[in-house]
Design a protein around this motif. Structure first.
Motif, PDB file in Angstrom:
ATOM      1  N   GLU A 192      24.006  -3.004  -0.231  1.00 24.95           N
ATOM      2  CA  GLU A 192      23.472  -3.422  -1.528  1.00 24.95           C
ATOM      3  C   GLU A 192      23.047  -2.251  -2.407  1.00 24.95           C
ATOM      4  O   GLU A 192      22.487  -1.273  -1.935  1.00 24.95           O
ATOM      5  CB  GLU A 192      22.257  -4.340  -1.334  1.00 24.95           C
ATOM      6  CG  GLU A 192      22.598  -5.718  -0.827  1.00 24.95           C
ATOM      7  CD  GLU A 192      21.364  -6.597  -0.738  1.00 24.95           C
ATOM      8  OE1 GLU A 192      20.356  -6.280  -1.402  1.00 24.95           O
ATOM      9  OE2 GLU A 192      21.403  -7.599   0.006  1.00 24.95           O
ATOM     10  N   GLU A 193      23.310  -2.399  -3.711  1.00 23.86           N
ATOM     11  CA  GLU A 193      22.734  -1.523  -4.732  1.00 23.86           C
ATOM     12  C   GLU A 193      21.507  -2.266  -5.268  1.00 23.86           C
ATOM     13  O   GLU A 193      21.622  -3.360  -5.802  1.00 23.86           O
ATOM     14  CB  GLU A 193      23.750  -1.273  -5.855  1.00 23.86           C
ATOM     15  CG  GLU A 193      23.215  -0.414  -6.979  1.00 23.86           C
ATOM     16  CD  GLU A 193      24.199  -0.281  -8.137  1.00 23.86           C
ATOM     17  OE1 GLU A 193      24.139   0.723  -8.845  1.00 23.86           O
ATOM     18  OE2 GLU A 193      25.022  -1.206  -8.318  1.00 23.86           O
ATOM     19  N   ARG A 212      29.835   0.781  -8.023  1.00 23.18           N
ATOM     20  CA  ARG A 212      28.398   0.599  -7.890  1.00 23.18           C
ATOM     21  C   ARG A 212      27.783   1.877  -7.343  1.00 23.18           C
ATOM     22  O   ARG A 212      28.477   2.788  -6.898  1.00 23.18           O
ATOM     23  CB  ARG A 212      28.129  -0.559  -6.941  1.00 23.18           C
ATOM     24  CG  ARG A 212      28.655  -0.316  -5.537  1.00 23.18           C
ATOM     25  CD  ARG A 212      28.685  -1.572  -4.687  1.00 23.18           C
ATOM     26  NE  ARG A 212      29.354  -1.322  -3.424  1.00 23.18           N
ATOM     27  CZ  ARG A 212      28.740  -0.952  -2.315  1.00 23.18           C
ATOM     28  NH1 ARG A 212      27.435  -0.771  -2.318  1.00 23.18           N
ATOM     29  NH2 ARG A 212      29.413  -0.748  -1.200  1.00 23.18           N
ATOM     30  N   CYS A 251      23.112   3.722 -12.200  1.00 25.02           N
ATOM     31  CA  CYS A 251      23.977   3.637 -11.015  1.00 25.02           C
ATOM     32  C   CYS A 251      23.818   4.874 -10.134  1.00 25.02           C
ATOM     33  O   CYS A 251      24.313   4.906  -9.006  1.00 25.02           O
ATOM     34  CB  CYS A 251      25.436   3.451 -11.413  1.00 25.02           C
ATOM     35  SG  CYS A 251      26.105   4.777 -12.445  1.00 25.02           S
ATOM     36  N   GLY A 271      28.937  -4.576 -11.624  1.00 21.27           N
ATOM     37  CA  GLY A 271      28.741  -4.825 -10.211  1.00 21.27           C
ATOM     38  C   GLY A 271      30.034  -5.174  -9.486  1.00 21.27           C
ATOM     39  O   GLY A 271      31.110  -5.254 -10.080  1.00 21.27           O
ATOM     40  N   GLU A 272      29.899  -5.394  -8.179  1.00 19.66           N
ATOM     41  CA  GLU A 272      31.070  -5.643  -7.349  1.00 19.66           C
ATOM     42  C   GLU A 272      31.813  -6.917  -7.740  1.00 19.66           C
ATOM     43  O   GLU A 272      33.035  -6.980  -7.644  1.00 19.66           O
ATOM     44  CB  GLU A 272      30.640  -5.713  -5.884  1.00 19.66           C
ATOM     45  CG  GLU A 272      30.243  -4.371  -5.317  1.00 19.66           C
ATOM     46  CD  GLU A 272      30.632  -4.244  -3.856  1.00 19.66           C
ATOM     47  OE1 GLU A 272      31.750  -4.640  -3.498  1.00 19.66           O
ATOM     48  OE2 GLU A 272      29.801  -3.761  -3.100  1.00 19.66           O
TER      49      GLU A 272
END
Length: 399
Positions: free
Chosen positions: A293-294, A205, A236, A185-186
């Motif tokens: 957002e993912e 992401r 992803c 993730g980020e």
């Protein structure tokens, strides 16, 4: 690490495939310890952690696939002789030492290592604590394969470091590092980019978008959306945002049809103001940050747009620059969209779930790169080398 010949590397991979098959029960048993200890409420992370017979088969297939591929090292890129007689040959060469940092997914311990090793790189594997027992036994398998072929275990090595220790290792590595690939993730990516002192290749992401044109075949659109959203929520390459052209025929009816279909798959729908007014039972987006957002969940944001230009601008602003798709029967419109969207993979009338090394014909992948330098998209065997110039002279001096 020394340069190995192709036969030696392939012999290690043959041994590794045999060892994985022989030890599959022990691998699955070790994985069960990790599954039993898992206490985080994150279904996507849990799904990525699972190792079963199918997953072991996939690991073996990945190894065999890489073994059968051409050796990427020492391939001639260019060869020219200048007027002064200097012969300049540009060839592919190993990076050296690669560090990959990843969460969950024990299969990365196989796929990352097999690719790095075949490309003659040493690899350091920093897996997550949630996959500790799985990674330990997989590292042991690698070490057995290396030892059987007279090679040092240092070619493939797990790092057992806590967050603070990882931070210190990135700042002051105890051994040379040539490339770091953060796969997560980020927060992980930002952590690595902040503290690393060598090159970082970002495996970004998802947060993937799909635009439905007014010229779309609606049946195709619905099928693609359902597949991209529900086939594997932990991927992803899963879909997060759908932008629908409000000028399409029977727009309101089609919106309601899509809602009904998504609800059959238990997908939570959130929407912009325009769509939420049409679909009365869905929640309206209230914060801008949700566009970035993912989700990694059965959750989808649906919004309306006036045209393709608006959709393109939104995708380029908010997406993770991983994958984006357009559904349209107009090929010229599709090409315009694909040329102008800034993503590693762009699709026409197809699911974003195909952004995968195996699906794209690359084979096993180290990661999906969203960087623009070195390589973008699936990082397969051919992408795990750099280049090197060999210059041959005969007493040449520059005047």
């Amino acid at each position: 690490m020394k340069l190995l010949n192709t036969e030696t590397k392939n012999n290690v991979l043959t041994s590794m495939a045999e060892i994985l098959d022989r030890k599959r029960d022990a691998i699955i048993k070790a994985n069960k310890k990790d599954l039993d200890a898992f206490q985080i409420e994150d279904q996507a992370l849990f799904d990525r952690l699972i190792v079963n017979n199918k997953k072991v088969d996939e690991m073996i297939n990945a190894i065999n696939s890489v073994r059968l591929q051409d050796d990427p090292v020492g391939q001639e890129i260019s060869n020219r002789t200048l007027k002064n007689g200097l012969n300049i040959v540009n060839t592919t060469a190993p990076f050296g030492t690669i560090l990959i940092i990843y969460e969950s997914r024990p299969d990365v311990t196989i796929e990352a290592a097999v690719l790095a090793f075949k490309a003659n790189n040493k690899i350091l594997l920093k897996g997550g604590k949630e996959a500790y027992h799985s990674n330990i036994i997989l590292e042991k398998c690698w070490h057995d394969a290396l030892s059987q072929n007279g090679l040092s275990k240092d070619w493939i090595k797990l790092l057992h470091l806590k967050r603070e220790e990882t931070q210190e290792f990135l700042k002051n590595p105890t051994e040379p590092l040539d490339l770091i690939v953060p796969r997560g993730g980020e927060r992980l990516i930002e952590f690595v980019k902040t503290h690393a002192t060598c090159a970082v290749l970002v495996s970004g992401r998802g947060n993937n978008f799909l635009y439905v044109s007014e010229k779309a075949d609606w049946s195709k659109a619905v099928n693609v959306i359902i597949n991209a959203k529900t086939d594997k929520i932990s991927g992803c390459n899963a879909l997060d945002k759908v932008l629908i052209n409000k000028n399409m025929p029977e727009y309101e009816t089609k919106l309601e049809m899509l809602q009904q279909k998504l609800e059959q798959y238990n997908v939570e729908i959130i929407a912009d103001k325009s769509v939420s007014q049409q679909l009365k039972t869905v929640n309206e987006v209230t914060q801008d940050r949700i566009w970035y957002e993912e989700f990694l969940a059965l959750k989808l944001l649906i919004a309306s747009v006036d045209n393709m230009e608006e959709a393109t601008a939104m995708i380029n602003k908010y997406s993770g620059k991983h994958s984006a798709a357009i559904i349209t029967e107009d090929k010229n419109e599709a090409l315009t969209f694909m040329n102008n969207v800034d993503s590693a993979a762009v699709y026409h009338n197809a699911s974003t779930r195909f952004t995968d090394g195996g699906q794209m014909g690359v084979g096993a992948e180290l990661a999906i790169s969203t960087d623009k330098l070195h390589h973008r998209g699936p990082l397969g065997l051919k992408q795990l080398v750099t280049n090197k110039y060999y210059v041959f002279g005969d007493g040449h001096v520059r005047t």
